[in-house]
Design a protein around this motif. Structure first.
Motif, mmCIF file in Angstrom:
data_model
loop_
_atom_site.group_PDB
_atom_site.id
_atom_site.type_symbol
_atom_site.label_atom_id
_atom_site.label_comp_id
_atom_site.label_asym_id
_atom_site.label_seq_id
_atom_site.Cartn_x
_atom_site.Cartn_y
_atom_site.Cartn_z
ATOM 1 N N ASP B 62 0.815 -1.215 0.000
ATOM 2 C CA ASP B 62 0.000 0.000 0.000
ATOM 3 C C ASP B 62 0.847 1.262 0.000
ATOM 4 O OD1 ASP B 62 -2.509 -1.454 2.206
ATOM 5 O OD2 ASP B 62 -2.220 -1.572 0.032
ATOM 6 N N ASN B 63 2.078 1.121 0.396
ATOM 7 C CA ASN B 63 3.046 2.201 0.437
ATOM 8 C C ASN B 63 3.344 2.775 -0.961
ATOM 9 O OD1 ASN B 63 4.844 3.744 1.891
ATOM 10 N ND2 ASN B 63 6.559 2.339 1.547
ATOM 11 N N PHE B 64 3.026 2.007 -1.990
ATOM 12 C CA PHE B 64 3.302 2.412 -3.370
ATOM 13 C C PHE B 64 1.997 2.842 -4.029
ATOM 14 C CE2 PHE B 64 7.651 0.926 -4.114
ATOM 15 C CZ PHE B 64 7.849 0.106 -3.022
ATOM 16 N N GLN B 65 2.058 4.011 -4.678
ATOM 17 C CA GLN B 65 0.908 4.490 -5.422
ATOM 18 C C GLN B 65 1.382 5.036 -6.762
ATOM 19 O OE1 GLN B 65 -0.799 7.327 -2.633
ATOM 20 N NE2 GLN B 65 -2.139 5.743 -1.773
ATOM 21 N N SER B 66 0.429 5.224 -7.666
ATOM 22 C CA SER B 66 0.803 5.719 -8.985
ATOM 23 C C SER B 66 -0.255 6.687 -9.503
ATOM 24 C CB SER B 66 0.962 4.541 -9.953
ATOM 25 O OG SER B 66 1.392 4.990 -11.228
ATOM 26 N N ARG B 67 0.199 7.559 -10.370
ATOM 27 C CA ARG B 67 -0.686 8.510 -11.044
ATOM 28 C C ARG B 67 -0.315 8.561 -12.516
ATOM 29 N NH1 ARG B 67 1.413 13.479 -9.231
ATOM 30 N NH2 ARG B 67 3.154 12.418 -8.209
ATOM 31 N N ARG B 68 -1.340 8.681 -13.345
ATOM 32 C CA ARG B 68 -1.095 8.876 -14.778
ATOM 33 C C ARG B 68 -1.976 10.029 -15.233
ATOM 34 N NH1 ARG B 68 -1.671 4.625 -19.922
ATOM 35 N NH2 ARG B 68 -0.420 5.879 -21.359
ATOM 36 N N PRO B 69 -1.463 11.232 -15.177
ATOM 37 C CA PRO B 69 -2.285 12.404 -15.497
ATOM 38 C C PRO B 69 -2.646 12.527 -16.972
ATOM 39 C CG PRO B 69 -0.008 13.054 -15.080
ATOM 40 C CD PRO B 69 -0.109 11.595 -14.737
ATOM 41 N N ASN B 70 -1.834 11.958 -17.844
ATOM 42 C CA ASN B 70 -2.133 11.965 -19.275
ATOM 43 C C ASN B 70 -1.417 10.786 -19.929
ATOM 44 O OD1 ASN B 70 0.620 12.849 -19.921
ATOM 45 N ND2 ASN B 70 -0.039 14.853 -19.152
ATOM 46 N N THR B 71 -1.582 10.654 -21.239
ATOM 47 C CA THR B 71 -1.015 9.498 -21.949
ATOM 48 C C THR B 71 0.487 9.414 -21.806
ATOM 49 O OG1 THR B 71 -2.790 9.600 -23.575
ATOM 50 C CG2 THR B 71 -0.828 8.384 -24.199
ATOM 51 N N SER B 72 1.146 10.551 -21.733
ATOM 52 C CA SER B 72 2.603 10.575 -21.819
ATOM 53 C C SER B 72 3.321 10.423 -20.492
ATOM 54 C CB SER B 72 3.071 11.886 -22.467
ATOM 55 O OG SER B 72 2.521 12.037 -23.758
ATOM 56 N N PHE B 73 2.677 10.717 -19.395
ATOM 57 C CA PHE B 73 3.358 10.755 -18.110
ATOM 58 C C PHE B 73 2.771 9.772 -17.117
ATOM 59 C CE2 PHE B 73 6.308 14.301 -18.247
ATOM 60 C CZ PHE B 73 5.885 15.001 -19.369
ATOM 61 N N CYS B 74 3.656 9.248 -16.264
ATOM 62 C CA CYS B 74 3.219 8.368 -15.192
ATOM 63 C C CYS B 74 4.173 8.580 -14.011
ATOM 64 C CB CYS B 74 3.255 6.916 -15.649
ATOM 65 S SG CYS B 74 2.308 5.796 -14.621
ATOM 66 N N PHE B 75 3.631 8.567 -12.800
ATOM 67 C CA PHE B 75 4.426 8.812 -11.606
ATOM 68 C C PHE B 75 4.289 7.654 -10.639
ATOM 69 C CE2 PHE B 75 5.489 13.113 -12.640
ATOM 70 C CZ PHE B 75 4.400 13.594 -13.365
ATOM 71 N N LEU B 76 5.379 7.387 -9.934
ATOM 72 C CA LEU B 76 5.380 6.399 -8.853
ATOM 73 C C LEU B 76 5.649 7.149 -7.560
ATOM 74 C CD1 LEU B 76 5.509 3.546 -7.635
ATOM 75 C CD2 LEU B 76 7.914 3.462 -8.315
ATOM 76 N N ASP B 77 4.714 7.034 -6.621
ATOM 77 C CA ASP B 77 4.860 7.674 -5.312
ATOM 78 C C ASP B 77 5.102 6.592 -4.271
ATOM 79 O OD1 ASP B 77 2.097 9.547 -6.433
ATOM 80 O OD2 ASP B 77 4.122 10.362 -6.219
ATOM 81 N N ILE B 78 6.145 6.797 -3.493
ATOM 82 C CA ILE B 78 6.411 5.914 -2.354
ATOM 83 C C ILE B 78 6.207 6.752 -1.112
ATOM 84 C CG2 ILE B 78 7.991 4.267 -1.308
ATOM 85 C CD1 ILE B 78 9.487 4.110 -3.953
ATOM 86 N N ARG B 79 5.148 6.438 -0.365
ATOM 87 C CA ARG B 79 4.703 7.340 0.710
ATOM 88 C C ARG B 79 5.657 7.362 1.903
ATOM 89 N NH1 ARG B 79 -1.531 6.155 1.832
ATOM 90 N NH2 ARG B 79 -0.736 4.039 1.951
ATOM 91 N N SER B 80 6.142 6.216 2.292
ATOM 92 C CA SER B 80 7.020 6.132 3.458
ATOM 93 C C SER B 80 8.074 5.055 3.182
ATOM 94 C CB SER B 80 6.212 5.788 4.711
ATOM 95 O OG SER B 80 7.044 5.762 5.853
ATOM 96 N N PRO B 81 9.107 5.436 2.443
ATOM 97 C CA PRO B 81 10.093 4.426 2.027
ATOM 98 C C PRO B 81 10.789 3.754 3.200
ATOM 99 C CG PRO B 81 10.405 6.500 0.833
ATOM 100 C CD PRO B 81 9.435 6.771 1.941
ATOM 101 N N GLY B 82 10.899 2.448 3.089
ATOM 102 C CA GLY B 82 11.681 1.690 4.047
ATOM 103 C C GLY B 82 12.960 1.202 3.391
ATOM 104 N N LEU B 83 13.857 0.649 4.213
ATOM 105 C CA LEU B 83 15.131 0.183 3.672
ATOM 106 C C LEU B 83 14.921 -0.897 2.600
ATOM 107 C CD1 LEU B 83 17.259 0.003 6.956
ATOM 108 C CD2 LEU B 83 17.155 1.849 5.261
ATOM 109 N N GLY B 84 13.864 -1.659 2.752
ATOM 110 C CA GLY B 84 13.572 -2.713 1.793
ATOM 111 C C GLY B 84 13.073 -2.210 0.454
ATOM 112 N N ASP B 85 12.793 -0.935 0.349
ATOM 113 C CA ASP B 85 12.316 -0.368 -0.914
ATOM 114 C C ASP B 85 13.459 0.114 -1.795
ATOM 115 O OD1 ASP B 85 9.578 1.130 0.893
ATOM 116 O OD2 ASP B 85 9.669 -0.805 -0.156
ATOM 117 N N ALA B 86 14.681 0.032 -1.288
ATOM 118 C CA ALA B 86 15.836 0.381 -2.110
ATOM 119 C C ALA B 86 15.929 -0.614 -3.267
ATOM 120 C CB ALA B 86 17.103 0.338 -1.278
ATOM 121 N N ALA B 87 15.939 -0.087 -4.480
ATOM 122 C CA ALA B 87 15.891 -0.944 -5.668
ATOM 123 C C ALA B 87 16.018 -0.071 -6.905
ATOM 124 C CB ALA B 87 14.566 -1.715 -5.732
#
Lengths: 110, 111
Positions: B62-87
């Motif tokens: 659930d910590n990971f979310q995404s947005r795609r405001p239009n065809t060309s762009f997409c965002f990845l939001d990590i709300r509260s990164p933990g050490l295990g999210d390093a990648a």
């Protein structure tokens, strides 16, 4: 369940020593099989798509072939610059996504 | 040249500090994907947008979310990164279920 299995996990060859990488798959209604090359720290680079058994595609020293159960990536007279991880993938039978194999790490020694 | 662009290429964030990764494409593909890849592993799909339809993988935290405001762009939001999210985070695009084209990736470090 859709599944893709690659072998070997790692392969070390001498420059000029030809070999093959294997990708076996289990999917209902194959809609293509993809091969990618990935260099360390970079995104996968698309190489080939194969759609039907018997199909072959070539690019420089690489040739990909497809049967009803597996695909082979043949590398002929490899050079050190061919060292990379090679990934194969198939479209999922139930969703708009692809299933990756775990890859083969290929290392070519000069 | 048509391509998939990811920014930044390297991102360092602190434990628990929100971070946003961005992806843009000039291929005019209708499907965009976010993958997480850890060392010596295959890319792991987090979610994808088929046109405007969002598809979340069952095991994506659930910590990971995404947005795609239009065809060309997409965002990845990590709300509260933990050490295990390093990648490495990879964005990819495709036209329907045809082959995917990947960006160069964003290497995320969590301190």
């Amino acid at each position: 369940e859709d599944q893709v299995t690659q072998s070997p996990e790692a392969l070390r060859l001498q420059e000029g020593e030809s070999s093959s990488l294997n990708c076996s798959y289990t999917v209902s209604g194959l809609r293509g099989l993809f091969w990618y090359r990935q260099d360390p720290g970079k995104g996968p680079e698309f190489l080939f798509t194969l759609y039907s058994a018997g199909e072959e595609k070539e690019k420089e020293r690489l040739k990909a072939t497809l049967t009803k159960k597996e695909s082979f990536l043949h590398i002929t007279a490899p050079k050190p610059e061919d060292s990379a991880t090679y990934l194969c993938a198939v479209p999922s039978s139930s969703a708009s996504k692809i299933i990756f194999g775990s890859g083969t790490r290929l290392s070519i020694r000069p | 040249d048509a391509m998939v662009i990811q920014n930044p290429r390297y991102q360092v964030t602190q434990f628990g500090k929100p971070v946003t990764l961005s992806c843009s494409q000039t291929l005019n593909h209708n499907v965009m994907y976010w993958y997480q890849q850890k060392s010596s592993q295959a890319p792991k799909l987090l979610f994808h947008y088929y046109d405007k339809d969002f598809n979340n993988e069952a095991d994506t935290p659930d910590n990971f979310q995404s947005r795609r405001p239009n065809t060309s762009f997409c965002f990845l939001d990590i709300r509260s990164p933990g050490l295990g999210d390093a990648a490495m985070y990879l964005c990819a695009t495709s036209r329907g279920s045809y082959e995917q084209y990947f960006g160069p990736g964003t290497r995320l470090t969590v301190t």
